[in-house]
Enzyme design. Sequence first.
Site, mmCIF file in Angstrom:
data_model
loop_
_atom_site.group_PDB
_atom_site.id
_atom_site.type_symbol
_atom_site.label_atom_id
_atom_site.label_comp_id
_atom_site.label_asym_id
_atom_site.label_seq_id
_atom_site.Cartn_x
_atom_site.Cartn_y
_atom_site.Cartn_z
ATOM 1 N N ASN A 168 -10.644 -2.956 -6.014
ATOM 2 C CA ASN A 168 -9.900 -2.042 -6.894
ATOM 3 C C ASN A 168 -10.579 -1.839 -8.254
ATOM 4 O O ASN A 168 -10.266 -0.881 -8.966
ATOM 5 C CB ASN A 168 -8.463 -2.526 -7.114
ATOM 6 C CG ASN A 168 -7.561 -2.326 -5.913
ATOM 7 O OD1 ASN A 168 -6.536 -2.994 -5.764
ATOM 8 N ND2 ASN A 168 -7.919 -1.400 -5.018
ATOM 9 N N ASP A 200 0.832 -1.208 0.000
ATOM 10 C CA ASP A 200 0.000 0.000 0.000
ATOM 11 C C ASP A 200 0.866 1.257 0.000
ATOM 12 O O ASP A 200 1.975 1.259 0.541
ATOM 13 C CB ASP A 200 -0.895 -0.027 1.252
ATOM 14 C CG ASP A 200 -2.064 0.935 1.143
ATOM 15 O OD1 ASP A 200 -2.331 1.431 0.028
ATOM 16 O OD2 ASP A 200 -2.709 1.201 2.171
HETATM 17 C C1 FPP Z 1 -2.001 0.190 -3.297
HETATM 18 O O1 FPP Z 1 -1.589 1.532 -3.379
HETATM 19 C C2 FPP Z 1 -1.423 -0.578 -4.385
HETATM 20 C C3 FPP Z 1 -2.120 -1.122 -5.412
HETATM 21 C C4 FPP Z 1 -3.593 -1.008 -5.547
HETATM 22 C C5 FPP Z 1 -1.459 -1.825 -6.513
HETATM 23 C C6 FPP Z 1 -0.232 -2.621 -6.181
HETATM 24 C C7 FPP Z 1 0.424 -2.939 -7.453
HETATM 25 C C8 FPP Z 1 1.743 -2.897 -7.692
HETATM 26 C C9 FPP Z 1 2.750 -2.609 -6.677
HETATM 27 C C10 FPP Z 1 2.258 -3.105 -9.068
HETATM 28 C C11 FPP Z 1 2.203 -4.465 -9.670
HETATM 29 C C12 FPP Z 1 2.659 -5.615 -8.863
HETATM 30 C C13 FPP Z 1 3.523 -6.579 -9.271
HETATM 31 C C14 FPP Z 1 3.551 -7.859 -8.562
HETATM 32 C C15 FPP Z 1 4.454 -6.398 -10.386
HETATM 33 P P1 FPP Z 1 -2.683 2.680 -3.407
HETATM 34 O O2 FPP Z 1 -2.894 3.097 -4.817
HETATM 35 O O3 FPP Z 1 -3.912 2.240 -2.680
HETATM 36 O O4 FPP Z 1 -1.925 3.793 -2.602
HETATM 37 P P2 FPP Z 1 -2.563 4.920 -1.696
HETATM 38 O O5 FPP Z 1 -3.185 4.228 -0.503
HETATM 39 O O6 FPP Z 1 -1.377 5.752 -1.324
HETATM 40 O O7 FPP Z 1 -3.553 5.654 -2.537
#
Ligand code: FPP
Length: 237
Positions: A63, A15
Amino acid sequence: MKDRSFPKHIGIIMDGNGRWANIRGLPRVEGHRQGSHRSKDVIYAASDIGLNALTLYAFSSENWKRPEDEVSVLMQLLSFYIKAEIPHIFKKGIVFRVIGDRMKLSKDIRALIEQAELLTSGNSGMILAIAISYGGRDEIVRTVRKLWEKGIKLSDLDEDIFTSNLDTGELPPVDLIIRTGGEERLSNFLIWQAAYAELYFTDTLWPDFTREEFFFALHNYTQRERRFGAALERIVF
Ligand code: FPP
């Protein structure tokens, strides 16, 4: 008495990508891009130290409600990652798996996932499970359906049968769940499997999560006392 044994299975809630980008005045997708580099670092660090299984929460069932362009970039990143990394993952002996409701994914991504799973199915190293379109409650409901379709009798149903029919059926029990980004909750990640998992929360945003902090979380785990509901004197390590 402390359980200093090494964890077999670690789950990570990655996250903080969006906030990492916001702080820098960049679009959120840039945070996801940087985040995917950290994911690679942690995957190879985990495999190098001989972890049995690593599960990464890449895209939750919730998501799908994000803006269409963000969903599309995340899907592109995941396909790009699978295409680019699979040869390396294969060479490292890693077994690649995807957990979640893959019927919601596009045909192209599903095909890529199936190829990658097939290619690495004979490997004997770490199992890398990427959770895509994954929600713990959804997994439990799909498992109930699966058991019904298999004709399992209610009288035969027990925790072991249920656990082995979850998406994570072939993975060892999750010992440690790491969450970056400062929130302290599971957000529907491995909710059945996490019953006795240790939890490690850090304020570090995922794109800043280094392999050193990953090793620190592992070290922190080895300092903990795990009782699994038993009295302290009954635990022998
Ligand atoms: C949460 O951050 C993260 C995600 C919804 C996506 C995670 C995906 C990756 C790290 C990329 C792909 C993965 C691999 C295995 C190559 P957020 O957007 O909720 O962050 P925030 O809470 O700061 O808004």
